[in-house]
Design a protein around this motif. Structure first.
Motif, PDB file in Angstrom:
ATOM      1  N   UNK A 282      42.834  21.556  65.641  1.00 46.23           N
ATOM      2  CA  UNK A 282      42.253  22.260  64.496  1.00 46.23           C
ATOM      3  C   UNK A 282      42.923  21.801  63.202  1.00 46.23           C
ATOM      4  N   UNK A 283      42.177  21.911  62.100  1.00 48.26           N
ATOM      5  CA  UNK A 283      42.686  21.505  60.807  1.00 48.26           C
ATOM      6  C   UNK A 283      43.610  22.530  60.184  1.00 48.26           C
ATOM      7  N   UNK A 284      44.095  22.211  58.987  1.00 52.58           N
ATOM      8  CA  UNK A 284      45.054  23.071  58.309  1.00 52.58           C
ATOM      9  C   UNK A 284      44.458  24.433  57.967  1.00 52.58           C
ATOM     10  N   UNK A 285      43.184  24.440  57.550  1.00 50.06           N
ATOM     11  CA  UNK A 285      42.561  25.701  57.141  1.00 50.06           C
ATOM     12  C   UNK A 285      42.474  26.672  58.311  1.00 50.06           C
ATOM     13  N   UNK A 286      42.071  26.191  59.457  1.00 49.67           N
ATOM     14  CA  UNK A 286      41.951  27.056  60.629  1.00 49.67           C
ATOM     15  C   UNK A 286      43.327  27.559  61.056  1.00 49.67           C
ATOM     16  N   UNK A 287      44.319  26.700  61.059  1.00 51.62           N
ATOM     17  CA  UNK A 287      45.656  27.107  61.495  1.00 51.62           C
ATOM     18  C   UNK A 287      46.256  28.161  60.576  1.00 51.62           C
ATOM     19  N   UNK A 288      46.101  28.000  59.263  1.00 54.83           N
ATOM     20  CA  UNK A 288      46.618  29.009  58.338  1.00 54.83           C
ATOM     21  C   UNK A 288      45.808  30.305  58.442  1.00 54.83           C
ATOM     22  N   UNK A 289      44.502  30.199  58.748  1.00 57.86           N
ATOM     23  CA  UNK A 289      43.696  31.393  58.969  1.00 57.86           C
ATOM     24  C   UNK A 289      44.159  32.175  60.181  1.00 57.86           C
ATOM     25  N   UNK A 357      52.743  41.374  55.675  1.00 53.32           N
ATOM     26  CA  UNK A 357      53.050  40.456  56.771  1.00 53.32           C
ATOM     27  C   UNK A 357      52.024  39.339  56.870  1.00 53.32           C
ATOM     28  N   UNK A 358      50.753  39.675  56.694  1.00 44.77           N
ATOM     29  CA  UNK A 358      49.723  38.639  56.759  1.00 44.77           C
ATOM     30  C   UNK A 358      49.875  37.645  55.609  1.00 44.77           C
ATOM     31  N   UNK A 359      50.154  38.156  54.413  1.00 45.75           N
ATOM     32  CA  UNK A 359      50.348  37.251  53.265  1.00 45.75           C
ATOM     33  C   UNK A 359      51.605  36.396  53.441  1.00 45.75           C
ATOM     34  N   UNK A 360      52.661  37.005  53.985  1.00 46.99           N
ATOM     35  CA  UNK A 360      53.896  36.246  54.188  1.00 46.99           C
ATOM     36  C   UNK A 360      53.691  35.091  55.158  1.00 46.99           C
ATOM     37  N   UNK A 361      53.058  35.365  56.292  1.00 46.18           N
ATOM     38  CA  UNK A 361      52.819  34.286  57.249  1.00 46.18           C
ATOM     39  C   UNK A 361      51.853  33.256  56.675  1.00 46.18           C
ATOM     40  N   UNK A 362      50.852  33.714  55.914  1.00 50.60           N
ATOM     41  CA  UNK A 362      49.937  32.762  55.293  1.00 50.60           C
ATOM     42  C   UNK A 362      50.638  31.844  54.315  1.00 50.60           C
ATOM     43  N   UNK A 363      51.495  32.421  53.447  1.00 51.77           N
ATOM     44  CA  UNK A 363      52.229  31.612  52.463  1.00 51.77           C
ATOM     45  C   UNK A 363      53.231  30.703  53.160  1.00 51.77           C
ATOM     46  N   UNK A 364      53.967  31.258  54.114  1.00 53.88           N
ATOM     47  CA  UNK A 364      55.009  30.472  54.791  1.00 53.88           C
ATOM     48  C   UNK A 364      54.416  29.286  55.550  1.00 53.88           C
ATOM     49  N   UNK A 365      53.381  29.534  56.324  1.00 53.12           N
ATOM     50  CA  UNK A 365      52.786  28.438  57.089  1.00 53.12           C
ATOM     51  C   UNK A 365      52.030  27.464  56.192  1.00 53.12           C
ATOM     52  N   UNK A 366      51.467  27.945  55.085  1.00 53.84           N
ATOM     53  CA  UNK A 366      50.827  27.029  54.133  1.00 53.84           C
ATOM     54  C   UNK A 366      51.865  26.083  53.532  1.00 53.84           C
ATOM     55  N   UNK A 367      53.047  26.624  53.250  1.00 55.57           N
ATOM     56  CA  UNK A 367      54.107  25.771  52.706  1.00 55.57           C
ATOM     57  C   UNK A 367      54.584  24.767  53.753  1.00 55.57           C
ATOM     58  N   UNK A 368      54.673  25.202  55.000  1.00 48.53           N
ATOM     59  CA  UNK A 368      55.069  24.267  56.058  1.00 48.53           C
ATOM     60  C   UNK A 368      54.046  23.134  56.182  1.00 48.53           C
ATOM     61  N   UNK A 369      52.767  23.487  56.128  1.00 44.46           N
ATOM     62  CA  UNK A 369      51.725  22.460  56.179  1.00 44.46           C
ATOM     63  C   UNK A 369      51.816  21.551  54.963  1.00 44.46           C
ATOM     64  N   UNK A 370      52.086  22.141  53.801  1.00 40.46           N
ATOM     65  CA  UNK A 370      52.237  21.369  52.555  1.00 40.46           C
ATOM     66  C   UNK A 370      53.345  20.327  52.685  1.00 40.46           C
TER      67      UNK A 370
END
Length: 491
Positions: A282-289, A357-370
């Motif tokens: 899966x792509x980045x968008x799906x994984x962060x979702x 918690x949802x925003x934290x994981x979204x931001x954290x994993x988005x930064x990891x993908x970045x």
């Protein structure tokens, strides 16, 4: 005279199934015209406007994704290729945690303000909107965000140690346990890693949490700035005054974080388990979702587990007397509020923590993908075994299921085929590959002795690779000679 009831044409215009605001039916086309059909975008301007907005939004989204991809490539080029579990990887995770927690906790300061005041005095406000209305009329928008500065500083520090520490301890404990045990007991590993990280993170958070709670629960606030509040507390109570809520903070945050990380990892793994493809496909968008969804569900569980301790932290920071023992203060507060008082403000905290918690994981994993890293969660499955795998005398047999036409065969403890037909070797039937022997390194001679492919076996006499590799015969030892004599006498 106009008709009393609407005509069929008027009803058609009013209740058309094609579009809710259809115009009058167009006049019949002149004879010889090509077609009476007119595209909706020409007949109904609203449709074309909506489509135009959608197309422009899509174009902006594509441009934004391109710019983010460029920035990500530039950041990775500047920092160099960072390997997983390297010092630079942990530094990136630490910074990602800082952003994830600092920004999100600051954003929900109005919710936290009302929650803390209702925990201290449940009769102060009847609801959140009433509370914000009263505070806004008395203090303005600044009053609604009372305590935002210590919240930002404290939870930025806590997030840095929490997420960076979790990544470090998860790897550390995995290496201690070994690959197989780490997978079989992964939930225990998540709990241990998150507890270790939170233990350290709370030491960084505690001074700022003390200032925040006092700011939010005293009217007017006892200090106008974060570091001004720290000076006031240390001036009256010493440095210990900043840490008098550390034990209940551990009692609130450690169970909270253990639930947060362990449930998140488990939920994300379950989500990927229900999806048709593996996580890596899966792509980045799906994984962060998936991270966002898993984070919200984990946040609900976190709020319930940690809420009683959260209430006690607020009460202790607001009402604990100077020099009063920790246990004595807790007993006094519990007598005042009872068991039901420990659950004041739970509903709003569920909403707040779930969103957080949802925003934290979204931001954290988005930064990891970045930064070029995979998102958190979705543990790899255990290594799959071959279809037909068994062990006899430390020699592993591998091959397809079913009879290969070569009869029963076993490598034996000594290495020679010895079931029904001695010295029968595995064969290939047609184009299908038969069984093969896989000899573990522990059963081979030491490298450098010239017999790397010589299998000693449990009996010591048989030699799987001896005939194949062309090794010379070696002088038999006393034990081998006695064994051979016994075998020959039986034959």
């Amino acid at each position: 005279m106009a008709p009393l009831y609407p005509t069929a044409a008027i009803l058609q215009d009013a209740f058309s199934t094609q579009v809710p605001f259809a115009h009058s039916s167009p006049p019949p086309p002149p004879t010889g015209s090509k077609s009476p059909y007119v595209p909706p975008s020409r007949r109904f301007s609203a449709w074309s406007a909506v489509d135009d907005v959608k197309s422009k939004a899509g174009a902006l989204s594509n441009e934004a994704q391109k710019e983010i991809a460029k920035a990500s490539s530039a950041a990775q080029a500047k920092t160099g290729q960072m390997e997983l579990y390297s010092p630079s990887y942990y530094a990136a995770c630490t910074f990602g945690g800082l952003m994830a927690c600092g920004v999100t906790h600051t954003a929900v300061t109005p919710l936290d303000l009302v929650k803390c005041r209702r925990q201290v005095d449940s009769k102060m406000y009847r609801g959140n909107f009433e509370a914000w209305g009263k505070i806004g009329r008395a203090e303005g928008m600044r009053g609604i965000f009372t305590g935002w500065a210590p919240t930002f500083f404290g939870y930025s520090a806590q997030g840095a140690f929490k997420y960076g520490g979790y990544e470090y301890f998860k790897k550390f404990y995995s290496d201690l346990a070994g690959e197989d045990a780490a997978y079989r007991y992964k939930t225990g590993l998540y709990l241990a890693a998150s507890a270790s990280a939170e233990f350290i993170a709370d030491v960084a958070l505690c001074p700022f949490e003390a200032v925040k709670v006092r700011m939010q629960t005293t009217i007017p606030p006892f200090a106008s700035s974060t570091f001004g509040g720290i000076s006031i507390i240390t001036g009256k109570e010493g440095t210990a005054g900043l840490y008098k809520g550390l034990y209940p903070l551990w009692g609130r945050q450690i169970p909270y974080t253990m639930m947060k990380f362990a449930s998140f990892e488990t939920i994300v793994e379950a989500i990927y388990g229900q999806m048709p493809k593996s996580k890596s496909e899966y792509g980045k968008t799906v994984q962060t979702g998936v991270s966002f969804a898993g984070g919200y569900l984990a946040g609900i569980l976190c709020a319930i587990v940690s809420h009683p301790a959260d209430v006690m932290v607020s009460k202790l920071n607001a009402n604990r007397q100077p020099g009063e023992a920790f246990g004595g203060a807790m007993n006094r507060i519990y007598k005042d509020i009872g068991f039901g008082g420990l659950w004041n403000g739970l509903v709003i905290r569920i909403f707040m923590i779930g969103t957080l918690t949802s925003l934290q994981w979204g931001i954290y994993d988005s930064f990891k993908v970045f930064m070029g890293f995979p998102t958190t969660g979705g543990a790899a499955p255990p290594p799959k075994q071959t279809a037909n795998l068994y062990v006899d005398g430390s020699i592993v047999r591998e091959g397809p299921l079913g009879d290969q036409g070569d009869g029963p065969y076993s490598s034996g403890r000594g290495g020679a085929g010895n079931i029904e037909s001695p010295h029968v070797k595995p064969t290939n039937v047609g184009n299908q590959k038969g069984d093969t022997d896989v000899i573990p390194e522990t059963s081979l001679r030491e490298p450098g002795s010239g017999y790397e492919n010589y299998h000693t076996g449990r009996g010591g006499a048989a030699n799987v690779h001896k005939e194949h590799e062309g090794h010379e015969e070696h002088e038999e030892g006393l034990v081998d000679k006695i064994k051979h004599k016994i075998v020959h006498k039986k034959e």
